[in-house]
Design an enzyme around this catalytic site. Sequence first.
Site, PDB file in Angstrom:
ATOM      1  CE  LYS A   1      11.545  19.182 -12.665  1.00 26.06           C
ATOM      2  NZ  LYS A   1      10.923  17.977 -12.959  1.00 26.06           N
TER       3      LYS A   1
ATOM      4  CG  HIS B   1      -1.735  -1.229   1.386  1.00 32.17           C
ATOM      5  ND1 HIS B   1      -3.001  -1.404   0.868  1.00 32.17           N
ATOM      6  CD2 HIS B   1      -1.410  -2.398   1.992  1.00 32.17           C
ATOM      7  CE1 HIS B   1      -3.436  -2.620   1.166  1.00 32.17           C
ATOM      8  NE2 HIS B   1      -2.474  -3.248   1.840  1.00 32.17           N
TER       9      HIS B   1
ATOM     10  CD  GLU C   1       8.668  10.902 -16.437  1.00 31.39           C
ATOM     11  OE1 GLU C   1       8.007  11.581 -15.658  1.00 31.39           O
ATOM     12  OE2 GLU C   1       9.472  11.405 -17.229  1.00 31.39           O
TER      13      GLU C   1
END
Length: 455
Positions: free
Chosen positions: A282, A155, A289
Amino acid sequence: MTLYRGRIDAGANALMDALNKSLPVDIRLLPFDVQTNRAWSTALQNIGVFTAEECAAVHRELDAILARYEAGEFDALPDDEDVHTLVERLLTEALGDTGARIHTGRSRNDQVACDLYLYLRSELSVLKGHVQHLVRILRSLAQTHIDTLMAGTTHVQPAQPITLGHYLLSLAFVLTRDCDRIADCHRRADRCPLGAGAIAGSGFPVDRIAIARALGFSRPTENSVDTISHRDAAQEAAFAAATLLTHLSRYAEDFITWSNPAFGYVRWDASWSTGSSMMPQKRNPDAMELVRAKASRAMGNVVTLLAMTKGVPLTYAKDLQEDKAALFDALDTAVLTVQVFAEALSSAAFVPERMRAVLTADMLATELADALALKGVPFRTAHERCARFVTLLEEEQRDLLGTTEADVARFFPELADEGVVLSYDGAVARRQIFGGTSATSIKEQLRLLDAWLAQ
Ligand code: ARG
């Protein structure tokens, strides 16, 4: 250019032509169509349709067509309807009537099925090779990180300490099943469609067993109606690809989270990251992804392939021509994605100190409950007492690792004699069960994986 006009002038309507034409998609089947033509012309020679010289000329011309394809001559597509009519036209232009006799006793229905099976078997082998390579990478990373502690979660919440090696092997083992699924598709596609004709079986007594062998299949398909009607081989291959990519997507998702500096478990090599056009700091995990995203594309292809045959009347209908775009995309996507995942992973830097730093003492609560259960306390009771104890410690701003002998004597008299030693390493080492997270169990898993890799 229309090869077989019959009663219809198909080229007369440009829109119909654009709809009907499959060459832009199926041109990549040309090497397989050449193989199919080669086996078929030999079969025709064996029943006297071609002389030995004519058959040799057909084979020479097929070699030339393949060489022209490999040289990029058909990169600008000719005006043929599909790859089968293209090859037949080229044979006919080169050899006249001899070339034109190649379609004796054959239909594009069995031809396209044959090309498709040849393509599938070849591409599934390529995909399987890449998946096995990834399994080897995971195996070696798991060996390196056999003792690297990490917070196992359920979870997305801290659950129990495990090792990074154990986590990585979970992917290795699911990939062994993906490989088996791919091998299974490969095995089921091991039957040769050629000779099924348009629907009823070829009208010429060609030796289907010899044709199958010549094309590397172990046997011919059993029923000509089945052969030309169904595309389950493509459907299950796409499913195998989608399942594989769905597995990768979950690990990619975890790895993306892990590369957030708040976790800092992993750093991707710069070649697999991208920057931002605006924010100078960044370092985005784009490779992972995209791995995560590719699964959706693979799933879409499964749906396309299943929907394409749903309720389609037997036997062949042009609906089936739509199979190739979806199948090619499914397998191309899988081959690319597995390679990216493997390369990105093998050049990634895992950071054991960061993984260890997020372990929290509450993850040892099960150890305490197990210790009580070992003393004969019913597990439900042990669970409740430990939960109360953890809450109390929390209120006192302490944790399980700060437990004193006095605490144990007061709350868990059953354990007073030998005390209870709580540690992350201890929790991991205790799980020597088959399949567990201890180094002993991991070594056993590595051995099982080696045995699988060796077969
Ligand atoms: N390009 C077609 C396909 O991919 C070939 C089969 C055409 N067959 C036919 N009966 N019209 O399915």
